[in-house]
Scaffold this motif. Structure first.
Motif, PDB file in Angstrom:
ATOM      1  N   PRO A  25      46.367 -12.635   0.435  1.00 20.53           N
ATOM      2  CA  PRO A  25      46.901 -11.542   1.247  1.00 20.53           C
ATOM      3  C   PRO A  25      48.177 -11.153   2.212  1.00 20.53           C
ATOM      4  CG  PRO A  25      44.192 -11.656   1.087  1.00 20.53           C
ATOM      5  CD  PRO A  25      45.301 -12.523   0.935  1.00 20.53           C
ATOM      6  N   GLY A  26      49.046 -10.173   1.602  1.00 18.02           N
ATOM      7  CA  GLY A  26      49.693  -9.886   2.826  1.00 18.02           C
ATOM      8  C   GLY A  26      49.587  -9.078   3.663  1.00 18.02           C
ATOM      9  N   PRO A  27      51.084  -8.567   4.438  1.00 15.35           N
ATOM     10  CA  PRO A  27      50.294  -7.577   5.269  1.00 15.35           C
ATOM     11  C   PRO A  27      50.404  -5.957   4.798  1.00 15.35           C
ATOM     12  CG  PRO A  27      52.879  -8.380   5.794  1.00 15.35           C
ATOM     13  CD  PRO A  27      52.330  -9.476   4.340  1.00 15.35           C
ATOM     14  N   ASN A  28      50.732  -6.473   3.479  1.00 14.56           N
ATOM     15  CA  ASN A  28      50.063  -4.295   2.523  1.00 14.56           C
ATOM     16  C   ASN A  28      48.736  -4.763   2.671  1.00 14.56           C
ATOM     17  OD1 ASN A  28      52.718  -4.219   3.082  1.00 14.56           O
ATOM     18  ND2 ASN A  28      53.743  -4.386   0.531  1.00 14.56           N
ATOM     19  N   VAL A  29      47.957  -5.397   2.196  1.00 10.11           N
ATOM     20  CA  VAL A  29      46.846  -5.874   2.169  1.00 10.11           C
ATOM     21  C   VAL A  29      45.953  -5.716   2.976  1.00 10.11           C
ATOM     22  CG1 VAL A  29      45.283  -7.301   0.361  1.00 10.11           C
ATOM     23  CG2 VAL A  29      47.310  -6.983  -0.562  1.00 10.11           C
ATOM     24  N   LEU A  30      46.783  -6.341   3.899  1.00  5.70           N
ATOM     25  CA  LEU A  30      45.613  -6.867   4.839  1.00  5.70           C
ATOM     26  C   LEU A  30      45.654  -5.009   5.389  1.00  5.70           C
ATOM     27  CD1 LEU A  30      47.321  -9.540   6.932  1.00  5.70           C
ATOM     28  CD2 LEU A  30      45.433  -8.904   5.704  1.00  5.70           C
ATOM     29  N   ALA A  31      46.896  -4.099   5.683  1.00  3.99           N
ATOM     30  CA  ALA A  31      46.613  -3.062   6.330  1.00  3.99           C
ATOM     31  C   ALA A  31      46.174  -2.320   5.299  1.00  3.99           C
ATOM     32  CB  ALA A  31      47.851  -2.715   5.711  1.00  3.99           C
ATOM     33  N   ILE A  32      46.026  -2.787   4.202  1.00  7.86           N
ATOM     34  CA  ILE A  32      44.629  -2.033   3.522  1.00  7.86           C
ATOM     35  C   ILE A  32      43.035  -2.140   3.769  1.00  7.86           C
ATOM     36  CG2 ILE A  32      44.007  -1.706   0.708  1.00  7.86           C
ATOM     37  CD1 ILE A  32      46.554  -2.054   0.002  1.00  7.86           C
ATOM     38  N   ILE A  33      43.204  -3.323   3.612  1.00  7.73           N
ATOM     39  CA  ILE A  33      41.905  -3.525   4.242  1.00  7.73           C
ATOM     40  C   ILE A  33      41.080  -3.334   5.667  1.00  7.73           C
ATOM     41  CG2 ILE A  33      40.555  -6.156   4.831  1.00  7.73           C
ATOM     42  CD1 ILE A  33      41.575  -7.799   2.873  1.00  7.73           C
ATOM     43  N   GLY A  34      42.445  -3.166   6.986  1.00  4.66           N
ATOM     44  CA  GLY A  34      42.401  -3.332   8.462  1.00  4.66           C
ATOM     45  C   GLY A  34      41.854  -1.362   8.523  1.00  4.66           C
ATOM     46  N   THR A  35      42.818  -0.552   7.130  1.00  2.41           N
ATOM     47  CA  THR A  35      42.137   1.084   7.174  1.00  2.41           C
ATOM     48  C   THR A  35      40.696   1.295   6.799  1.00  2.41           C
ATOM     49  OG1 THR A  35      44.655   1.063   6.637  1.00  2.41           O
ATOM     50  CG2 THR A  35      43.185   2.954   6.231  1.00  2.41           C
ATOM     51  N   SER A  36      40.402   0.003   5.750  1.00  2.00           N
ATOM     52  CA  SER A  36      39.184   0.768   4.781  1.00  2.00           C
ATOM     53  C   SER A  36      38.058   0.434   6.142  1.00  2.00           C
ATOM     54  CB  SER A  36      39.085  -0.406   3.719  1.00  2.00           C
ATOM     55  OG  SER A  36      39.947   0.512   2.592  1.00  2.00           O
ATOM     56  N   MET A  37      38.356  -1.127   7.044  1.00  2.00           N
ATOM     57  CA  MET A  37      37.305  -1.259   8.319  1.00  2.00           C
ATOM     58  C   MET A  37      37.091  -0.004   8.885  1.00  2.00           C
ATOM     59  SD  MET A  37      37.645  -5.171   7.941  1.00  2.00           S
ATOM     60  CE  MET A  37      36.292  -5.686   9.422  1.00  2.00           C
ATOM     61  N   SER A  38      37.634   0.368   9.389  1.00  2.00           N
ATOM     62  CA  SER A  38      38.807   0.798  10.824  1.00  2.00           C
ATOM     63  C   SER A  38      38.646   2.348  10.199  1.00  2.00           C
ATOM     64  CB  SER A  38      39.341   0.432  11.499  1.00  2.00           C
ATOM     65  OG  SER A  38      40.768   1.112  11.159  1.00  2.00           O
ATOM     66  N   VAL A  39      38.482   2.930   9.590  1.00  2.00           N
ATOM     67  CA  VAL A  39      39.036   4.526   9.138  1.00  2.00           C
ATOM     68  C   VAL A  39      37.821   4.593   8.082  1.00  2.00           C
ATOM     69  CG1 VAL A  39      39.971   6.207   8.138  1.00  2.00           C
ATOM     70  CG2 VAL A  39      41.274   4.723  10.190  1.00  2.00           C
ATOM     71  N   GLY A  40      37.628   3.857   7.059  1.00  2.00           N
ATOM     72  CA  GLY A  40      36.499   3.752   5.833  1.00  2.00           C
ATOM     73  C   GLY A  40      38.036   4.111   4.273  1.00  2.00           C
ATOM     74  N   ARG A  41      36.912   3.243   3.559  1.00  2.00           N
ATOM     75  CA  ARG A  41      36.952   3.580   2.203  1.00  2.00           C
ATOM     76  C   ARG A  41      37.910   4.443   1.542  1.00  2.00           C
ATOM     77  NH1 ARG A  41      31.791   1.110  -1.057  1.00  2.00           N
ATOM     78  NH2 ARG A  41      31.027  -0.839   0.453  1.00  2.00           N
ATOM     79  N   ARG A  42      37.301   5.671   1.808  1.00  2.00           N
ATOM     80  CA  ARG A  42      38.564   6.545   1.053  1.00  2.00           C
ATOM     81  C   ARG A  42      40.179   6.183   1.637  1.00  2.00           C
ATOM     82  NH1 ARG A  42      36.593  12.957   1.259  1.00  2.00           N
ATOM     83  NH2 ARG A  42      38.223  13.817  -0.418  1.00  2.00           N
ATOM     84  N   SER A  43      39.896   6.826   3.118  1.00  2.00           N
ATOM     85  CA  SER A  43      41.506   6.331   3.220  1.00  2.00           C
ATOM     86  C   SER A  43      42.168   4.950   3.021  1.00  2.00           C
ATOM     87  CB  SER A  43      41.636   6.644   4.778  1.00  2.00           C
ATOM     88  OG  SER A  43      41.069   7.473   5.894  1.00  2.00           O
ATOM     89  N   GLY A  44      41.078   4.097   3.039  1.00  2.00           N
ATOM     90  CA  GLY A  44      42.110   2.579   2.505  1.00  2.00           C
ATOM     91  C   GLY A  44      42.114   2.650   1.013  1.00  2.00           C
ATOM     92  N   ILE A  45      41.660   3.568   0.268  1.00  2.00           N
ATOM     93  CA  ILE A  45      41.962   3.669  -0.786  1.00  2.00           C
ATOM     94  C   ILE A  45      43.438   4.364  -1.481  1.00  2.00           C
ATOM     95  CG2 ILE A  45      41.062   5.034  -3.549  1.00  2.00           C
ATOM     96  CD1 ILE A  45      38.496   3.894  -2.836  1.00  2.00           C
ATOM     97  N   SER A  46      43.762   5.275  -0.404  1.00  2.00           N
ATOM     98  CA  SER A  46      44.525   6.032  -0.715  1.00  2.00           C
ATOM     99  C   SER A  46      45.661   5.701  -0.431  1.00  2.00           C
ATOM    100  CB  SER A  46      45.153   7.737   0.583  1.00  2.00           C
ATOM    101  OG  SER A  46      43.528   8.383   0.254  1.00  2.00           O
ATOM    102  N   LEU A  47      45.446   5.053   0.696  1.00  2.00           N
ATOM    103  CA  LEU A  47      46.673   3.190   1.515  1.00  2.00           C
ATOM    104  C   LEU A  47      47.210   3.253   0.264  1.00  2.00           C
ATOM    105  CD1 LEU A  47      48.704   3.024   3.912  1.00  2.00           C
ATOM    106  CD2 LEU A  47      46.693   1.266   4.019  1.00  2.00           C
ATOM    107  N   ALA A  48      46.078   1.762  -0.681  1.00  2.00           N
ATOM    108  CA  ALA A  48      45.545   1.067  -1.925  1.00  2.00           C
ATOM    109  C   ALA A  48      46.926   1.902  -2.933  1.00  2.00           C
ATOM    110  CB  ALA A  48      44.972   0.874  -2.132  1.00  2.00           C
ATOM    111  N   ILE A  49      46.619   3.397  -3.637  1.00  2.00           N
ATOM    112  CA  ILE A  49      47.501   3.894  -4.345  1.00  2.00           C
ATOM    113  C   ILE A  49      48.469   3.497  -3.751  1.00  2.00           C
ATOM    114  CG2 ILE A  49      47.840   6.080  -5.651  1.00  2.00           C
ATOM    115  CD1 ILE A  49      44.297   6.315  -5.245  1.00  2.00           C
ATOM    116  N   GLY A  50      48.930   4.788  -2.411  1.00  2.00           N
ATOM    117  CA  GLY A  50      51.202   4.292  -1.912  1.00  2.00           C
ATOM    118  C   GLY A  50      51.655   2.372  -1.914  1.00  2.00           C
TER     119      GLY A  50
END
Length: 213
Positions: A25-50
């Motif tokens: 994992p680089g910065p992008n994946v770590l941001a996806i993981i952090g968003t899923s953990m702190s905000v929720g899976r839905r937001s993490g999935i949206s970030l992942a799609i982007g």
């Protein structure tokens, strides 16, 4: 069928390099993981799609750019292979170095507060497209499967295949790593993953440098 067998090893090599790159994992994946953990899976999935959409753009640009360069100046293939080979060897060095370090996976949260689903997708796309190292990595990975005399369908298969892998794997990160349990499991396997990544990138880099075709 003979054409497929001739180009398939290079295409699969590109896929494998891409898969192992995401496994580290680089910065992008770590941001996806952090968003899923702190905000929720839905937001993490949206970030992942982007992020995956950005990966698709880089894949298209890399394949189109290399194809155009090969068509205009065929000898440039040698220079691209040398660059790609040394860049992959550098990635191998970084992976082996990371495998020796005793640090855990550190998830990252995005600044700027919460966003809508579209907002997270746009942020993921922006992060991926503004990463200066992304284009270097894509050129190196794509050059494993794309050569100067490659037919059009090879570039299309590389773009489509890696784009599908990008969507699936980034969303998988968003879903699976929304819990601290998965973070712990990955952290325990991190060194083995990095060592595997280093070995593969080393072999792939040498293949590019020593390939006479």
């Amino acid at each position: 069928m003979s054409d497929l067998l001739m180009w398939l090893p290079g295409i699969l090599m590109s896929y494998a390099a891409f898969l192992l790159g995401i496994a580290s994992p680089g910065p992008n994946v770590l941001a996806i993981i952090g968003t899923s953990m702190s905000v929720g899976r839905r937001s993490g999935i949206s970030l992942a799609i982007g992020v995956a959409a950005g990966s698709f753009c880089w894949a298209v640009l890399s394949v189109a750019g290399l194809t155009a360069l090969f068509a205009a100046y065929a000898p440039l293939l040698t220079a691209i292979k040398i660059f790609g080979g040394f860049y992959l060897l550098w990635l191998a060095y970084k992976a082996f170095k990371s495998a020796t370090l005793a640090h855990d996976l550190e998830a990252r949260t995005l600044s700027g507060g919460s966003r809508s689903a579209a907002g997270y997708a746009l942020r993921g796309f922006t992060i991926q497209m503004s990463n200066p190292k992304a284009v270097l990595a894509w050129i190196a990975v794509v050059s494993l499967g794309l050569h100067g005399d490659a037919p059009l369908w090879v570039g299309i298969v590389i773009v489509v295949g890696m784009s599908l892998l990008s969507v699936g794997l980034h969303i998988l990160y968003a879903v699976a790593f929304s819990t601290t349990t998965m973070i712990g499991i990955y952290s325990r396997a991190r060194r083995s993953i990095q060592a595997t990544l280093g070995t593969f990138f080393g072999v792939a880099g040498l293949k590019l440098l020593l390939d006479e075709t």
